[in-house]
Design an enzyme around this catalytic site. Sequence first.
Site, mmCIF file in Angstrom:
data_model
loop_
_atom_site.group_PDB
_atom_site.id
_atom_site.type_symbol
_atom_site.label_atom_id
_atom_site.label_comp_id
_atom_site.label_asym_id
_atom_site.label_seq_id
_atom_site.Cartn_x
_atom_site.Cartn_y
_atom_site.Cartn_z
ATOM 1 N N ASP A 155 20.371 25.033 -33.299
ATOM 2 C CA ASP A 155 21.143 25.533 -32.156
ATOM 3 C C ASP A 155 20.991 27.036 -31.951
ATOM 4 O O ASP A 155 20.873 27.506 -30.820
ATOM 5 C CB ASP A 155 22.637 25.216 -32.341
ATOM 6 C CG ASP A 155 22.953 23.739 -32.154
ATOM 7 O OD1 ASP A 155 22.157 23.046 -31.500
ATOM 8 O OD2 ASP A 155 23.991 23.286 -32.669
ATOM 9 N N LYS A 156 21.004 27.792 -33.024
ATOM 10 C CA LYS A 156 20.965 29.249 -32.904
ATOM 11 C C LYS A 156 19.633 29.750 -32.342
ATOM 12 O O LYS A 156 19.545 30.880 -31.868
ATOM 13 C CB LYS A 156 21.259 29.913 -34.251
ATOM 14 C CG LYS A 156 20.222 29.676 -35.324
ATOM 15 C CD LYS A 156 20.589 30.363 -36.634
ATOM 16 C CE LYS A 156 20.548 31.859 -36.510
ATOM 17 N NZ LYS A 156 20.785 32.540 -37.811
ATOM 18 N N HIS A 172 21.103 17.736 -28.998
ATOM 19 C CA HIS A 172 22.491 18.203 -29.099
ATOM 20 C C HIS A 172 22.706 19.188 -27.960
ATOM 21 O O HIS A 172 21.837 20.020 -27.683
ATOM 22 C CB HIS A 172 22.718 18.877 -30.452
ATOM 23 C CG HIS A 172 24.107 19.400 -30.676
ATOM 24 N ND1 HIS A 172 25.234 18.693 -30.337
ATOM 25 C CD2 HIS A 172 24.551 20.572 -31.207
ATOM 26 C CE1 HIS A 172 26.311 19.395 -30.659
ATOM 27 N NE2 HIS A 172 25.918 20.538 -31.174
ATOM 28 N N GLY A 209 18.686 14.719 -38.908
ATOM 29 C CA GLY A 209 17.326 14.384 -38.506
ATOM 30 C C GLY A 209 16.540 13.627 -39.558
ATOM 31 O O GLY A 209 15.705 12.772 -39.236
ATOM 32 N N ASP A 249 30.932 15.923 -31.305
ATOM 33 C CA ASP A 249 30.059 16.230 -32.443
ATOM 34 C C ASP A 249 30.680 17.310 -33.321
ATOM 35 O O ASP A 249 30.731 17.178 -34.549
ATOM 36 C CB ASP A 249 28.687 16.688 -31.931
ATOM 37 C CG ASP A 249 27.704 16.958 -33.060
ATOM 38 O OD1 ASP A 249 27.023 16.016 -33.499
ATOM 39 O OD2 ASP A 249 27.623 18.119 -33.522
#
EC number: 1.1.1.86
Length: 346
Positions: free
Chosen positions: A41-42, A65, A91, A150
């Site tokens: 995400d980052k 996501h 994953g 989530d």
Amino acid sequence: KKNSILKKNQSWINATENNFKVDDYESLIPNADLVINLTPDKEHHNVVTTLQKLMKKNSYLGYSHGFNIVEFGEIIRKDITVIMVAPKCPGTEVREEYKRGFGVPTLIAVHNENDIHQKGLEIAKAWSFSIGSHRAGVLESSFIAEVKSDLMGEQTILCGMLQTASILCYEKLITNKHDPAYAAKLIQNGWETITESLKHGGITLMMDRLSNPSKIRAYKISEKIKKILTSLFQQHMNNIISGEFSSEMMKDWKNNDKKLLDWRKQTKDTSFEKAPIYIKKIPEQEYYDHGILMIAILKAGIELSFETMINSGIIAESAYYESLHELPLIANTIARKKLYEMNKVI
């Protein structure tokens, strides 16, 4: 990255050994109909910014996501259709379940502001089929519901409670003079063994593995746990809905993940993580018979997570997957290498 290709690092080896074409952005992206972003995400903002400059007109951008879209607020070119296929597990488990001929439960969604040709849902269905998720279950959700559920699931029943309960249950058993090696194995492998029943029959089947007196005991304990944790779960949900949780997490990204890495180190230093290895086999039913508290914790956590999400307006499909259905797959990571493994792959 070009550097990875030149050095032929582990990711390059993994990709080539599995017959994937490996090349840099400039060579691959302009010709792609569907570009799937599976980076952390980052990294999404920088990655997506680069991708948009290279993606051809009317192509598709896939997420696993929706944090970048919902919490960061990324704006995507209007001609690009944005879809999501969100397997409800780490994953590593997506790959393992596919290799054994099955798949993992998955939520799919289309970003309504980026579906100019109204074909996003069909592409998301095809993608979810390609990873075997149709065998386990595919439910349509939304970007917002997936992200909020989530985050809530991971902070409570999926990761937060499994981690805290593992440490506390182990310390309690040691205090009561139980063999440290046996106690650690009972907990480490117990989550995986017990939650396997959730896959096949939910909480009902899990409880049915207990004797009638044990069922009553587990039920009473779970009700006590729910009363104790209700306000805490609601506070977590409020922070997630308001965006406060995500804001704090993004601040930590800018600080080189200091809080995250400190917490991860604290977990690695617990007595549970350092417990000796128990060599003998524990019979399957023994995990249930000696794991009444663990079962009560699971029952309470699943129900409380689901109820809190539903009461906050999250659709049932997302709440269900994030409170119950993903749980066995998270437990698998603990069974492999305890809590540190779970923290690294989530």
